[in-house]
Design a protein around this motif. Structure first.
Motif, PDB file in Angstrom:
ATOM      1  N   VAL A  25      -6.978   7.914   3.011  1.00 26.32           N
ATOM      2  CA  VAL A  25      -7.131   6.493   2.692  1.00 26.32           C
ATOM      3  C   VAL A  25      -8.440   6.002   3.304  1.00 26.32           C
ATOM      4  N   LEU A  54      -7.705  -2.441  -4.542  1.00 22.64           N
ATOM      5  CA  LEU A  54      -7.130  -1.116  -4.367  1.00 22.64           C
ATOM      6  C   LEU A  54      -7.565  -0.218  -5.508  1.00 22.64           C
ATOM      7  N   GLU A  55      -8.095   0.957  -5.172  1.00 20.69           N
ATOM      8  CA  GLU A  55      -8.552   1.883  -6.207  1.00 20.69           C
ATOM      9  C   GLU A  55      -8.047   3.292  -5.903  1.00 20.69           C
ATOM     10  N   THR A  56      -7.615   3.958  -6.946  1.00 16.29           N
ATOM     11  CA  THR A  56      -7.239   5.377  -6.874  1.00 16.29           C
ATOM     12  C   THR A  56      -8.211   6.157  -7.745  1.00 16.29           C
ATOM     13  N   ILE A  77       0.852  -1.187   0.000  1.00 16.99           N
ATOM     14  CA  ILE A  77       0.000   0.000   0.000  1.00 16.99           C
ATOM     15  C   ILE A  77       0.889   1.238   0.000  1.00 16.99           C
ATOM     16  N   GLU A  78       0.667   2.080  -0.968  1.00 15.66           N
ATOM     17  CA  GLU A  78       1.427   3.332  -1.096  1.00 15.66           C
ATOM     18  C   GLU A  78       0.630   4.461  -0.448  1.00 15.66           C
ATOM     19  N   ASP A  90      -2.205  12.124   2.281  1.00 13.32           N
ATOM     20  CA  ASP A  90      -3.219  11.320   1.580  1.00 13.32           C
ATOM     21  C   ASP A  90      -4.410  11.031   2.490  1.00 13.32           C
ATOM     22  N   ASN A 135      -7.512   9.451  -1.806  1.00  9.31           N
ATOM     23  CA  ASN A 135      -6.416   9.177  -2.733  1.00  9.31           C
ATOM     24  C   ASN A 135      -6.305   7.684  -2.991  1.00  9.31           C
ATOM     25  N   LEU A 136      -6.750   6.898  -1.996  1.00  8.59           N
ATOM     26  CA  LEU A 136      -6.729   5.448  -2.129  1.00  8.59           C
ATOM     27  C   LEU A 136      -7.927   4.855  -1.397  1.00  8.59           C
ATOM     28  N   THR A 137      -8.658   3.986  -2.092  1.00  9.85           N
ATOM     29  CA  THR A 137      -9.746   3.229  -1.473  1.00  9.85           C
ATOM     30  C   THR A 137      -9.331   1.763  -1.408  1.00  9.85           C
ATOM     31  N   VAL A 138      -9.359   1.205  -0.213  1.00  9.40           N
ATOM     32  CA  VAL A 138      -9.003  -0.196  -0.005  1.00  9.40           C
ATOM     33  C   VAL A 138     -10.282  -0.944   0.361  1.00  9.40           C
TER      34      VAL A 138
END
Length: 214
Positions: free
Chosen positions: A51, A207-209, A43-44, A49, A194-197
């Motif tokens: 999350v 993982l979606e951006t 995970i970045e 961000d 910025n990131l959906t887990v």
């Protein structure tokens, strides 16, 4: 910064007489099993961000949130966990802000704008009001990372969306990282993550951006 998460559990069934009888009656095996929750999940997360961790209850959202927070602490980042906030037993208006203006501004961003509530103590508030007050405390903190497990669970959905929108706006303006975990999937627009887990069962993770969602 890229974080690699690994989580697995070994489980065994206690072999009591009743357990053995049930197993024999229904033909169930009692061998020990290993359950892998996360297997080298990368995970970045960059500073600043937002999350959004979501998924069904029991799927491993809280584990991921805690492991990310632990790794961030190991890096020297200061983490404020909304669920670990202890509220002092004094009037709400005296709990946050260096001035009256700062206090009312912070409380408003956390969804508290009622002067009657300003005068109450935490023990006199509802669960939802205390939750919003804790959010104000987190937003005032000097922590690098804000985390909230079961985000908005004690709030109605309209209020939860308002708090989500305000929290991400304040976080982004001040360069804070915001990590939230919840079973609810209706906060994408408000959080603008910025990131959906999305944690599915077993080892599956989506993982979606914003780029992959468009």
């Amino acid at each position: 910064m890229k974080y690699v998460i690994n989580r697995a559990f070994n489980t065994s069934v206690e072999r009591t007489p009743r357990v053995l009888e049930v197993a024999e009656s229904f033909g169930l095996g009692l061998s020990d099993q290993k359950f892998v929750i996360y297997d080298n999940l990368g995970i970045e997360v960059r500073q600043g961000d937002v999350v959004y961790i979501t998924g069904q209850s029991g799927s491993g959202k809280s584990l991921l949130l805690r492991d990310l927070a632990a790794k961030m602490r190991e890096q020297g980042l200061k983490v404020a966990d909304l669920n670990e906030i202890t509220l002092p037993e004094k009037p709400v208006i005296d709990i946050v802000g260096r001035t009256l203006h700062e206090a009312t501004d912070l409380l408003a961003k956390a969804g508290i704008s009622d002067a009657y509530i300003y005068l109450r103590r935490p023990s006199e508030l509802s669960d939802g009001q205390r939750y919003r007050l804790k959010m104000a405390v987190v937003m005032e903190s000097d922590a690098d990372v804000w985390i909230a497990d079961e985000f908005g669970a004690v709030l109605d959905r309209v209020t939860a969306r308002v708090i989500a929108f305000n929290a991400q706006k304040v976080a982004r303006k001040s360069g804070k990282t915001l990590l939230v975990a919840t079973t609810h999937t209706d906060l994408v627009e408000e959080l603008a993550p910025n990131l959906t887990v999305t944690k599915l069962f077993q080892q599956r993770v989506k993982l979606e951006t914003p780029e992959t969602q468009s």
